[in-house]
Design a protein around this motif. Structure first.
Motif, short mmCIF file in Angstrom:
data_model
loop_
_atom_site.label_atom_id
_atom_site.label_comp_id
_atom_site.label_asym_id
_atom_site.label_seq_id
_atom_site.Cartn_x
_atom_site.Cartn_y
_atom_site.Cartn_z
N GLU A 148 -13.31 1.02 11.04
CA GLU A 148 -13.43 0.60 9.65
C GLU A 148 -12.39 -0.47 9.30
O GLU A 148 -12.65 -1.37 8.52
N PHE A 149 -11.18 -0.33 9.89
CA PHE A 149 -10.11 -1.28 9.61
C PHE A 149 -10.56 -2.72 9.86
O PHE A 149 -10.18 -3.64 9.13
N THR A 173 -12.10 -7.27 7.50
CA THR A 173 -11.91 -8.66 7.92
C THR A 173 -13.25 -9.33 8.19
O THR A 173 -13.48 -10.48 7.78
N ALA A 185 -8.17 -4.73 15.70
CA ALA A 185 -8.30 -3.34 16.16
C ALA A 185 -9.38 -3.21 17.23
O ALA A 185 -10.36 -2.50 17.07
N ALA A 240 -1.56 -4.82 12.68
CA ALA A 240 -1.08 -4.08 11.51
C ALA A 240 0.40 -3.70 11.62
O ALA A 240 0.77 -2.52 11.57
N ILE A 244 0.52 1.64 12.59
CA ILE A 244 0.58 2.18 11.23
C ILE A 244 1.18 3.58 11.26
O ILE A 244 2.09 3.90 10.48
N GLU A 289 -2.90 7.30 5.50
CA GLU A 289 -4.15 6.83 4.91
C GLU A 289 -3.90 5.74 3.86
O GLU A 289 -4.61 4.74 3.81
N TYR A 309 -2.84 2.60 5.76
CA TYR A 309 -4.02 2.08 6.46
C TYR A 309 -4.91 1.27 5.51
O TYR A 309 -5.30 0.14 5.81
N ASP A 310 -5.21 1.85 4.34
CA ASP A 310 -6.07 1.15 3.37
C ASP A 310 -5.42 -0.13 2.89
O ASP A 310 -6.08 -1.17 2.76
N MET A 349 -5.46 -2.71 5.71
CA MET A 349 -6.83 -3.14 5.99
C MET A 349 -7.22 -4.33 5.10
O MET A 349 -7.76 -5.33 5.58
N HIS A 350 -6.91 -4.22 3.82
CA HIS A 350 -7.25 -5.31 2.89
C HIS A 350 -6.29 -6.50 3.04
O HIS A 350 -6.70 -7.66 2.92
N GLY A 356 -4.95 -7.34 5.84
CA GLY A 356 -5.39 -7.98 7.08
C GLY A 356 -6.53 -8.95 6.85
O GLY A 356 -6.59 -10.02 7.47
#
Length: 314
Positions: free
Chosen positions: A5-6, A10, A82, A103, A115, A157, A160-161, A164-165, A167
């Motif tokens: 999902e990460f 992107t 990832a 990350a 992370i 978590e 990570y979130d 993710m954004h 990135g």
């Protein structure tokens, strides 16, 4: 090129900003279910197919058929998020090379789980880095970096979130750098003196709690693995029976310790709270899960185990 999902954030940013994504490379579908009888597509594949993008899922990155299919796309640039280590025949293929969204603030936290390890180590800041791939893992020339603060109460978590954004943002900025510089943006070699921490892949044994560490170290360890894969310990009953216990949340450290009965791993309680002794203090536990049971709060756990203060963890 990405799998979880990460990486979707992107890819979505590339699509929505109308870059010409000629194809997507991801891991093969994974068997799931009790007997592994069903196959589950990676998150990146699911999104790519929704967008009508071609997808390749090579078992081996040096497979001649895969390399030829990849070459047929005639990509000017490859973006990796990832994914997995690439051979030179792949990362050197496009005219503008291949860059990775990592990350962490390289060169610190090179590896597969940056992370988790940043939170486990009690870092107050991490971030994302874009860099050009070369022969070694996470060592290429840095193009851009963006920082991200880690609150002391945050679990993995949350981080990570956020990354993710972030990135996705840094990927678009890096692409603009590459376009503006005709494929040769400003980049800097990594400073090896700043490569302090490693971020190796997590295994089951890695996730076992060591109660001989300080309460702060155990607190960071738990939140650095919550909710996935989860920090665990062994709950030992008075009769010697042992059961695996996962701990997801330890909201506070109680600095009252000194009684002989509060050796490392000893469990104590009051009417509403559950505590476990670390080397220097008691750690309050709020959310946990016994093997074969559902995740529950400490109050529910104690209601089901009236004699919990006769147990210990090892």
């Amino acid at each position: 090129m990405g799998t979880p999902e990460f990486a979707v954030a992107t890819l979505k940013a590339l699509v929505e900003n109308q870059y010409n994504v000629v194809g997507v490379v991801t891991q093969p579908d994974k068997p799931v279910g009790r007997h592994g009888s069903q196959l589950q597509a990676p998150a990146v594949k699911q999104y790519a197919l929704e967008q009508g993008l071609p997808v390749l899922q090579p078992e081996k990155m040096k497979d001649p058929d895969f390399v030829e299919q990849l070459r047929s796309w005639q990509a000017n640039l490859q973006v990796v998020v990832a994914f997995r280590m690439l051979p030179e025949v792949v990362w050197a293929m496009p005219e503008y090379g291949t860059f990775n969204v990592h990350a962490a603030l390289l060169p610190d936290y090179r590896g597969a789980a940056p992370i988790n390890w940043a939170v486990i180590n009690g870092e107050t800041q991490t971030g994302v880095t874009t860099f050009f791939l070369d022969h070694d893992i996470d060592t290429g020339r840095i193009i851009r970096q963006k920082t991200f603060d880690i609150p002391d109460s945050a679990d993995v978590e949350y981080v990570y979130d956020g990354l993710m954004h972030l990135g996705a943002e840094i990927c678009i900025e890096t692409l603009e750098d590459i376009i503006a510089a005709d494929g040769h943006p400003a980049s800097l070699p990594q400073d090896e003196t700043k490569a302090v921490h490693a971020a190796p892949k997590l295994f089951k044994d890695t996730c076992r709690i060591e109660w001989g560490k300080t309460a702060k170290q155990v607190y960071d360890f738990i939140r650095g693995l919550s909710p996935v894969p989860g920090a665990w310990t062994i709950l030992k009953a008075p009769d010697g029976t042992e059961t695996m216990l996962k701990i997801y949340k330890a909201p506070s450290i109680v600095h009252q310790k000194g009684e002989a009965t509060q050796a490392e791993g000893i469990i104590s309680r009051d009417k509403k709270h559950l505590y476990i002794a670390c080397s220097d203090a008691l750690l309050q536990v709020e959310s946990l899960q016994l093997a074969g049971k559902k995740r529950m709060d400490a109050a529910s756990f104690m209601n089901g185990m009236a004699d919990i203060d006769k147990y210990s963890v090892v």
